[in-house]
Each structure stands twice: as structure tokens, then as C-alpha cells.
Design a protein around this motif. Sequence first.
Motif, PDB file in Angstrom:
ATOM      1  N   LEU A  20       0.893  -1.181   0.106  1.00 37.70           N
ATOM      2  CA  LEU A  20      -0.003  -0.092  -0.072  1.00 37.70           C
ATOM      3  C   LEU A  20       0.793   1.342   0.068  1.00 37.70           C
ATOM      4  CD1 LEU A  20      -2.694   1.248   0.028  1.00 37.70           C
ATOM      5  CD2 LEU A  20      -2.730   1.210   2.645  1.00 37.70           C
ATOM      6  N   ILE A  21       1.931   1.225   0.704  1.00 41.28           N
ATOM      7  CA  ILE A  21       2.759   2.438   1.003  1.00 41.28           C
ATOM      8  C   ILE A  21       3.584   2.675  -0.461  1.00 41.28           C
ATOM      9  CG2 ILE A  21       4.782   3.323   1.926  1.00 41.28           C
ATOM     10  CD1 ILE A  21       3.924   2.193   4.465  1.00 41.28           C
ATOM     11  N   SER A  22       3.910   1.559  -1.038  1.00 36.54           N
ATOM     12  CA  SER A  22       4.610   1.571  -2.454  1.00 36.54           C
ATOM     13  C   SER A  22       3.703   2.025  -3.321  1.00 36.54           C
ATOM     14  CB  SER A  22       4.945   0.137  -2.826  1.00 36.54           C
ATOM     15  OG  SER A  22       5.883  -0.414  -1.959  1.00 36.54           O
ATOM     16  N   PHE A  23       2.520   1.508  -3.519  1.00 40.70           N
ATOM     17  CA  PHE A  23       1.579   2.330  -4.501  1.00 40.70           C
ATOM     18  C   PHE A  23       1.292   3.906  -4.278  1.00 40.70           C
ATOM     19  CE2 PHE A  23      -2.776   3.091  -6.500  1.00 40.70           C
ATOM     20  CZ  PHE A  23      -2.429   2.431  -7.759  1.00 40.70           C
ATOM     21  N   ILE A  24       1.236   4.054  -2.872  1.00 47.14           N
ATOM     22  CA  ILE A  24       1.117   5.622  -2.464  1.00 47.14           C
ATOM     23  C   ILE A  24       2.345   6.368  -3.126  1.00 47.14           C
ATOM     24  CG2 ILE A  24       0.838   7.270  -0.879  1.00 47.14           C
ATOM     25  CD1 ILE A  24      -0.769   5.096   0.810  1.00 47.14           C
ATOM     26  N   GLU A  25       3.436   5.788  -2.841  1.00 40.80           N
ATOM     27  CA  GLU A  25       4.787   6.595  -3.140  1.00 40.80           C
ATOM     28  C   GLU A  25       4.816   6.512  -4.708  1.00 40.80           C
ATOM     29  OE1 GLU A  25       6.829   7.836  -1.494  1.00 40.80           O
ATOM     30  OE2 GLU A  25       6.381   7.438   0.621  1.00 40.80           O
ATOM     31  N   LEU A  26       4.507   5.653  -5.455  1.00 32.55           N
ATOM     32  CA  LEU A  26       4.455   5.725  -6.803  1.00 32.55           C
ATOM     33  C   LEU A  26       3.547   6.466  -7.267  1.00 32.55           C
ATOM     34  CD1 LEU A  26       5.397   2.106  -7.889  1.00 32.55           C
ATOM     35  CD2 LEU A  26       6.849   3.799  -7.658  1.00 32.55           C
ATOM     36  N   SER A  27       2.334   6.590  -6.985  1.00 36.04           N
ATOM     37  CA  SER A  27       1.391   7.618  -7.144  1.00 36.04           C
ATOM     38  C   SER A  27       1.906   8.928  -6.954  1.00 36.04           C
ATOM     39  CB  SER A  27      -0.083   7.449  -6.301  1.00 36.04           C
ATOM     40  OG  SER A  27      -0.397   6.082  -6.536  1.00 36.04           O
ATOM     41  N   ASP A  28       2.336   9.330  -5.777  1.00 39.47           N
ATOM     42  CA  ASP A  28       3.022  10.658  -5.753  1.00 39.47           C
ATOM     43  C   ASP A  28       4.163  10.857  -6.780  1.00 39.47           C
ATOM     44  OD1 ASP A  28       3.589  12.906  -4.047  1.00 39.47           O
ATOM     45  OD2 ASP A  28       5.560  12.011  -3.673  1.00 39.47           O
ATOM     46  N   ALA A  29       4.932   9.963  -7.193  1.00 37.60           N
ATOM     47  CA  ALA A  29       5.942  10.065  -8.147  1.00 37.60           C
ATOM     48  C   ALA A  29       5.190  10.391  -9.416  1.00 37.60           C
ATOM     49  CB  ALA A  29       6.655   8.913  -8.326  1.00 37.60           C
ATOM     50  N   VAL A  30       4.180   9.747  -9.791  1.00 41.14           N
ATOM     51  CA  VAL A  30       3.462   9.844 -11.058  1.00 41.14           C
ATOM     52  C   VAL A  30       2.959  11.511 -11.128  1.00 41.14           C
ATOM     53  CG1 VAL A  30       1.487   9.508 -12.649  1.00 41.14           C
ATOM     54  CG2 VAL A  30       3.081   7.660 -11.785  1.00 41.14           C
ATOM     55  N   ILE A  31       2.406  11.634 -10.163  1.00 38.62           N
ATOM     56  CA  ILE A  31       1.766  13.259 -10.091  1.00 38.62           C
ATOM     57  C   ILE A  31       2.802  14.550 -10.002  1.00 38.62           C
ATOM     58  CG2 ILE A  31       0.258  14.681  -8.475  1.00 38.62           C
ATOM     59  CD1 ILE A  31      -1.175  12.535 -10.127  1.00 38.62           C
ATOM     60  N   THR A  32       3.889  14.071  -9.320  1.00 37.62           N
ATOM     61  CA  THR A  32       4.864  14.882  -9.095  1.00 37.62           C
ATOM     62  C   THR A  32       5.662  15.334 -10.667  1.00 37.62           C
ATOM     63  OG1 THR A  32       5.416  14.285  -6.967  1.00 37.62           O
ATOM     64  CG2 THR A  32       7.025  15.738  -8.243  1.00 37.62           C
ATOM     65  N   SER A  33       5.613  14.036 -11.442  1.00 34.04           N
ATOM     66  CA  SER A  33       6.131  14.348 -12.812  1.00 34.04           C
ATOM     67  C   SER A  33       5.239  15.261 -13.772  1.00 34.04           C
ATOM     68  CB  SER A  33       6.171  12.920 -13.304  1.00 34.04           C
ATOM     69  OG  SER A  33       4.867  12.283 -13.557  1.00 34.04           O
ATOM     70  N   LEU A  34       4.066  15.352 -13.201  1.00 31.56           N
ATOM     71  CA  LEU A  34       3.076  16.504 -13.955  1.00 31.56           C
ATOM     72  C   LEU A  34       3.657  17.699 -14.027  1.00 31.56           C
ATOM     73  CD1 LEU A  34      -0.487  15.206 -13.084  1.00 31.56           C
ATOM     74  CD2 LEU A  34       0.841  14.591 -15.296  1.00 31.56           C
ATOM     75  N   GLY A  35       4.425  18.157 -12.890  1.00 23.89           N
ATOM     76  CA  GLY A  35       4.800  19.578 -12.717  1.00 23.89           C
ATOM     77  C   GLY A  35       6.005  19.992 -13.631  1.00 23.89           C
ATOM     78  N   ARG A  36       6.475  18.824 -14.205  1.00 22.33           N
ATOM     79  CA  ARG A  36       7.572  19.332 -15.350  1.00 22.33           C
ATOM     80  C   ARG A  36       7.181  19.514 -16.770  1.00 22.33           C
ATOM     81  NH1 ARG A  36      11.002  13.676 -13.311  1.00 22.33           N
ATOM     82  NH2 ARG A  36      11.377  14.648 -10.989  1.00 22.33           N
ATOM     83  N   LYS A  37       6.088  20.273 -16.611  1.00 21.27           N
ATOM     84  CA  LYS A  37       5.641  20.879 -17.943  1.00 21.27           C
ATOM     85  C   LYS A  37       5.236  19.702 -18.979  1.00 21.27           C
ATOM     86  CE  LYS A  37       5.938  25.045 -16.380  1.00 21.27           C
ATOM     87  NZ  LYS A  37       4.933  25.726 -16.122  1.00 21.27           N
ATOM     88  N   SER A  38       4.855  18.496 -18.570  1.00 18.29           N
ATOM     89  CA  SER A  38       4.389  17.414 -19.363  1.00 18.29           C
ATOM     90  C   SER A  38       3.056  17.673 -20.153  1.00 18.29           C
ATOM     91  CB  SER A  38       4.398  15.938 -18.680  1.00 18.29           C
ATOM     92  OG  SER A  38       3.374  16.195 -17.430  1.00 18.29           O
ATOM     93  N   ASN A  39       2.770  16.882 -21.234  1.00 21.97           N
ATOM     94  CA  ASN A  39       1.603  16.824 -21.995  1.00 21.97           C
ATOM     95  C   ASN A  39       0.644  16.095 -21.377  1.00 21.97           C
ATOM     96  OD1 ASN A  39      -0.366  16.673 -23.874  1.00 21.97           O
ATOM     97  ND2 ASN A  39       0.776  17.291 -25.300  1.00 21.97           N
TER      98      ASN A  39
END
Length: 265
Positions: free
Chosen positions: A115-134
Motif C-alpha cells: 500500500l505504501i509503495s502504491f502511494i509513493e509511486l502515485s506521488d511520483a507520477v503526480i509530481t512528474s506532472l509538474g515538469r511541463k508534461s503533456n
Amino acid sequence: MAFKVFAFMAHVAALCVIVGAVLEFGFALSDRLKSEFGLVYFWAWNMFLIERIGRLLLTKRGKRKSAYSFLGWTINGLLTLTLIPILVNFLGIDDSMGVMKILDNRVLHLLILFLISFIELSDAVITSLGRKSNPALMMAVSFMFIIMVGSGMLLMPRCIQQGVHLSWIDSLFTATSAVCVTGLTTIDVPSTFTGFGQLVIMMLIQVGGLGVMTITSFFALFFMGNMSIYNQMQVQDMVSSKSLASLWSTLLNIFGFTAFLELAG
């Protein structure tokens, strides 16, 4: 810099836990390999503990309440509970109440770590949105990634019935159909896949129906509670929310309505 180091360590640990859990449940492993996976899980547990303690220590006192949501603090509490067996063994405390039988359980530890792993990876995916991605490109790539991972998981020995041969193209078609929620298949699902394989297909249908970005956004907001305004605007565009203020309620409505219909059916 410290936040980035802690986050990177936690994301690598999360990836190791998920890969290890998939291999352990998908293949018949020897006792030696299982013990080695246990060392990987223990390393990941330490990384999660260090990351969360470091995040709380480095966060300013006034912002600590918003560092995690209520459920995020609940997950931290579950992670802390796994410390109790270690302290009991180290201090030699008499476990007359049988707490160790509940807390010192491999399945419980794996569930918490997963569960913690899924939350951490979800946070990583959402954080990557802040890099001006499409956003549209990220949605397409995320679907392709889930399809490839799903097709590989369906080829695992514990997903396929004994004596049944499943080709890679049939596995790819099944995973694509599940993620795209088309309901098409080139094989007979009950006679080809075991209960675990059918569970994998069900999870692919859930991910495809709700959307990868919707799920990761929900977990990142629900447990971490630290999305930037730019990230929220990206998610708002993906889930067609009317405003940032209604983003949280939109995600809740999506998950709640989906769960209601599935349970009613």
C-alpha cells in the motif's frame, strides 16, 4: 535537496516492493529466493521509515499538519506498528497478550508495504506532472505501460491453468481488451486463467475503467495531500473537473459512484 533524496529512495524502494511481490505471487519460488526477497522488503521498510521521519523533521512546524492527510497519517501509524515486533524481540519483553502473532506477520507486512509503495509511486507520477508534461501524452503512455505490464503478468505460471499454453499475442490482446474495457477476448478466460490470473484481469479492468491518472491522483491527494497548484490543474483537465475547488469532490464522486455500481451489480 534532502526532500528529493528521501523521495528518490522511497520511490526506488516502492518499485522494488511491487516487483518483488509480483514475482513472489506469480512464480513458485524456492525458500532461498523467498528469504532474499525478505531482505529486499526489510530494506524497503527502512527506506520508507527514513523517508517519512525525514519528511516530518524537515517540514516546518506550521506545515506538518498538511504534510499528510488523515489517511496518510493512518498509513504512517501502520508503518510504525511494524516496529513493535522488533522492539519486543530486542528488549526481550514477555508477549503474554499475543501481540506478536498479529503484528509479526509476513502477509500483514507485505500488505502495508504494498500500500505504501502504491502511494509513493502515485506521488511520483503526480509530481512528474509538474515538469511541463503533456497530459494527453502522459495518459496515452500510462495506458501503454499498464497494458505491457498486464500482458507480462498474465504470462506468469500462477496465472495460467496447468497444461494450458498461452501465447504472448493472446496475452497482449487480453490485457489490451481489459485496460480498454472492450470485453473482447481470443481465448476462454475461465479455462485459461487461474483465480489469480482472473484477479489480474479484474485489476486491469479497474485501472482502465477509472484511468491511471485518476487513480494516482486520488491516492496522491488522499494520502499525501501535497499536490501543487500546477499538478491540480493538470489533474483537473484530465478528470474534467469544473474548478480546482471541486477537484477533490470530483475524484470522490468517480470512485464512489464506480464502487456503488460494482457492488450493486
